[in-house]
Design an enzyme around this catalytic site. Structure first.
Site, PDB file in Angstrom:
ATOM      1  N   SER A 144      11.915  -2.448   8.075  1.00 45.77           N
ATOM      2  CA  SER A 144      12.283  -1.169   8.711  1.00 45.77           C
ATOM      3  C   SER A 144      13.043  -1.467   9.989  1.00 45.77           C
ATOM      4  O   SER A 144      12.790  -2.490  10.644  1.00 45.77           O
ATOM      5  CB  SER A 144      11.021  -0.373   9.056  1.00 45.77           C
ATOM      6  OG  SER A 144      11.355   0.737   9.876  1.00 45.77           O
ATOM      7  N   TYR A 157       2.769   0.622  12.345  1.00 49.04           N
ATOM      8  CA  TYR A 157       3.792   0.428  11.304  1.00 49.04           C
ATOM      9  C   TYR A 157       4.835  -0.590  11.772  1.00 49.04           C
ATOM     10  O   TYR A 157       5.171  -1.530  11.041  1.00 49.04           O
ATOM     11  CB  TYR A 157       4.438   1.782  11.018  1.00 49.04           C
ATOM     12  CG  TYR A 157       5.543   1.764   9.998  1.00 49.04           C
ATOM     13  CD1 TYR A 157       5.270   1.678   8.645  1.00 49.04           C
ATOM     14  CD2 TYR A 157       6.880   1.874  10.392  1.00 49.04           C
ATOM     15  CE1 TYR A 157       6.292   1.686   7.698  1.00 49.04           C
ATOM     16  CE2 TYR A 157       7.899   1.886   9.467  1.00 49.04           C
ATOM     17  CZ  TYR A 157       7.606   1.803   8.121  1.00 49.04           C
ATOM     18  OH  TYR A 157       8.616   1.803   7.196  1.00 49.04           O
TER      19      TYR A 157
HETATM   20  N1  LIG Z   1      11.741   6.205   3.759  1.00 51.49           N
HETATM   21  C1  LIG Z   1      12.073   5.723   4.955  1.00 51.49           C
HETATM   22  O1  LIG Z   1      12.584   6.463   5.823  1.00 51.49           O
HETATM   23  C2  LIG Z   1      11.862   4.250   5.267  1.00 51.49           C
HETATM   24  C3  LIG Z   1      12.453   3.748   6.439  1.00 51.49           C
HETATM   25  C4  LIG Z   1      12.286   2.400   6.745  1.00 51.49           C
HETATM   26  C5  LIG Z   1      11.561   1.584   5.903  1.00 51.49           C
HETATM   27  N2  LIG Z   1      11.001   2.100   4.755  1.00 51.49           N
HETATM   28  C6  LIG Z   1      10.241   1.185   3.920  1.00 51.49           C
HETATM   29  O2  LIG Z   1      10.774   1.175   2.616  1.00 51.49           O
HETATM   30  C7  LIG Z   1       9.732   0.924   1.675  1.00 51.49           C
HETATM   31  C8  LIG Z   1       9.719   2.033   0.630  1.00 51.49           C
HETATM   32  O3  LIG Z   1       9.498   3.248   1.303  1.00 51.49           O
HETATM   33  P1  LIG Z   1       9.621   4.673   0.596  1.00 51.49           P
HETATM   34  O4  LIG Z   1      10.147   5.571   1.625  1.00 51.49           O
HETATM   35  O5  LIG Z   1      10.252   4.553  -0.726  1.00 51.49           O
HETATM   36  O6  LIG Z   1       8.038   4.986   0.466  1.00 51.49           O
HETATM   37  P2  LIG Z   1       7.240   5.838  -0.607  1.00 51.49           P
HETATM   38  O7  LIG Z   1       5.938   6.158   0.026  1.00 51.49           O
HETATM   39  O8  LIG Z   1       8.076   6.958  -1.107  1.00 51.49           O
HETATM   40  O9  LIG Z   1       7.018   4.759  -1.784  1.00 51.49           O
HETATM   41  C9  LIG Z   1       6.245   3.610  -1.524  1.00 51.49           C
HETATM   42  C10 LIG Z   1       5.755   3.034  -2.819  1.00 51.49           C
HETATM   43  O10 LIG Z   1       4.932   1.899  -2.508  1.00 51.49           O
HETATM   44  C11 LIG Z   1       3.733   1.995  -3.266  1.00 51.49           C
HETATM   45  N3  LIG Z   1       2.643   1.321  -2.572  1.00 51.49           N
HETATM   46  C12 LIG Z   1       2.090   1.664  -1.392  1.00 51.49           C
HETATM   47  N4  LIG Z   1       1.083   0.857  -1.092  1.00 51.49           N
HETATM   48  C13 LIG Z   1       0.979  -0.027  -2.101  1.00 51.49           C
HETATM   49  C14 LIG Z   1       0.104  -1.114  -2.382  1.00 51.49           C
HETATM   50  N5  LIG Z   1      -0.895  -1.428  -1.533  1.00 51.49           N
HETATM   51  N6  LIG Z   1       0.293  -1.829  -3.513  1.00 51.49           N
HETATM   52  C15 LIG Z   1       1.279  -1.491  -4.380  1.00 51.49           C
HETATM   53  N7  LIG Z   1       2.123  -0.460  -4.190  1.00 51.49           N
HETATM   54  C16 LIG Z   1       1.979   0.268  -3.055  1.00 51.49           C
HETATM   55  C17 LIG Z   1       3.470   3.493  -3.397  1.00 51.49           C
HETATM   56  O11 LIG Z   1       2.588   3.787  -4.468  1.00 51.49           O
HETATM   57  C18 LIG Z   1       4.879   4.029  -3.610  1.00 51.49           C
HETATM   58  O12 LIG Z   1       5.243   4.021  -4.972  1.00 51.49           O
HETATM   59  C19 LIG Z   1       8.427   0.848   2.468  1.00 51.49           C
HETATM   60  O13 LIG Z   1       8.101  -0.495   2.713  1.00 51.49           O
HETATM   61  C20 LIG Z   1       8.795   1.570   3.755  1.00 51.49           C
HETATM   62  O14 LIG Z   1       7.983   1.133   4.833  1.00 51.49           O
HETATM   63  C21 LIG Z   1      11.136   3.413   4.418  1.00 51.49           C
END
Ligand SMILES: NC(=O)c1ccc[n+]([C@@H]2O[C@H](COP(=O)([O-])OP(=O)(O)OC[C@H]3O[C@@H](n4cnc5c(N)ncnc54)[C@H](O)[C@@H]3O)[C@@H](O)[C@H]2O)c1
Length: 260
Positions: A144, A157
């Site tokens: 992130s 986070y």
């Molecule tokens: N959406 C944003 O704005 C954003 C910004 C920066 C970073 N990120 C990072 O990108 C990645 C994906 O984020 P997203 O927005 O698609 O999130 P999301 O919550 O929509 O999807 C996350 C996925 O990870 C799975 N997951 C969570 N914990 C888990 C575990 N312990 N074991 C296996 N699977 C697990 C969930 O079931 C889900 O399918 C994450 O690492 C998040 O921190 C997202």
């Protein structure tokens, strides 16, 4: 003839693939014709896998034994993993003074220890295959932009993502020359995680425009990322076009971190 070649076909294992960025990464790999395997703790991962004709496994990335079993199962069923993409993650927001200890531990367990578990289970196999051959692998961790820029209400986070960045880059140093390890740092991306983090009834306007009292400058490119924007960078870093790139972090945030 390139000095190093990915295993053919290069199976990609994507964690967190049930939705959001992980599902977009899985779809992007599948669109290139690459075989892909999906891992998530949510059973919905089987729906994405059915859509792509891919193998799916349910496991919690924070559980080392479950990850080892899932990786062994994937390689047994679908062959050697050539690309690992760590996308699984959780967001637990709130000020440091108010946040529950459990939220701190959950962030660290999933976002940092999760990468530790998958990086070791897959990294060991890639390293073994690479020794004495020209076969290479790739590991990309989706962290992130909060890993590098202080943010209010995001301490647990951000700390967990900074750990994931450092771990991935150290792993890349130890696994060179057989495995390249890189990081993609998204900013605000339109996924269920982002939607859940917005105040009730609020849209994404404040995220794009910035919030002075939270020291957020907004997004210079004027839009929230689509999951496919992040997936495109993951695909690039995982593939042969990036064969001389390792230990790098690529921020995909429309400029929100001002290049930090
Ligand atoms: N959406 C944003 O704005 C954003 C910004 C920066 C970073 N990120 C990072 O990108 C990645 C994906 O984020 P997203 O927005 O698609 O999130 P999301 O919550 O929509 O999807 C996350 C996925 O990870 C799975 N997951 C969570 N914990 C888990 C575990 N312990 N074991 C296996 N699977 C697990 C969930 O079931 C889900 O399918 C994450 O690492 C998040 O921190 C997202």
């Amino acid at each position: 003839m390139p000095p190093f070649a990915p295993p053919e076909p290069a199976l990609a294992l994507v964690t967190g693939a049930a939705r959001g960025i992980g599902a977009a990464v899985a779809r992007a790999f599948a669109a290139t014709g690459a075989p892909v395997a999906l891992l998530d703790r949510d059973e919905a991962v089987h729906e994405v896998a059915a859509e792509l004709g891919a193998l799916a496994v349910t496991a919690d990335v924070a559980d080392a034994e479950a990850v080892e079993a899932a990786v062994a199962h994937v390689e047994h069923e679908a062959g050697p993993i050539g690309a690992l993409v760590n996308v699984a993650g959780v967001l637990r927001g709130g000020p440091v003074l108010d946040l529950d200890d459990a939220d701190w531990h959950t962030c660290l367990a999933v976002n940092a220890t999760g990468v530790w578990n998958t990086g070791r289970a897959v990294g060991r196999r890639m390293h073994r295959r690479g020794t004495g051959s020209n076969v290479t692998g790739s590991i990309v961790t989706v962290a992130s932009n909060a890993a590098a820029v202080p943010r209010t209400g995001m301490a647990a986070y951000a700390a967990s993502k900074a750990a994931a960045v450092a771990l991935t880059r150290c792993l890349g140093l130890e696994l060179a020359p057989h495995v390249r390890c890189n990081v993609v740092c998204p900013g605000s991306t339109d996924t269920p995680m982002l939607q859940a983090s917005l105040p009730a009834g609020a849209g994404t306007e404040a995220v794009v425009e910035g919030v002075a009292e939270q020291f957020r400058v907004g997004i210079p490119l004027g839009r929230i990322a689509a999951p496919a924007d992040v997936a495109a960078s993951v695909l690039f870093l995982s593939g042969p076009a990036a064969r001389h790139i390792t230990l790098q972090s690529l921020t995909v945030d429309g400029g929100a971190a001002l290049g930090a």
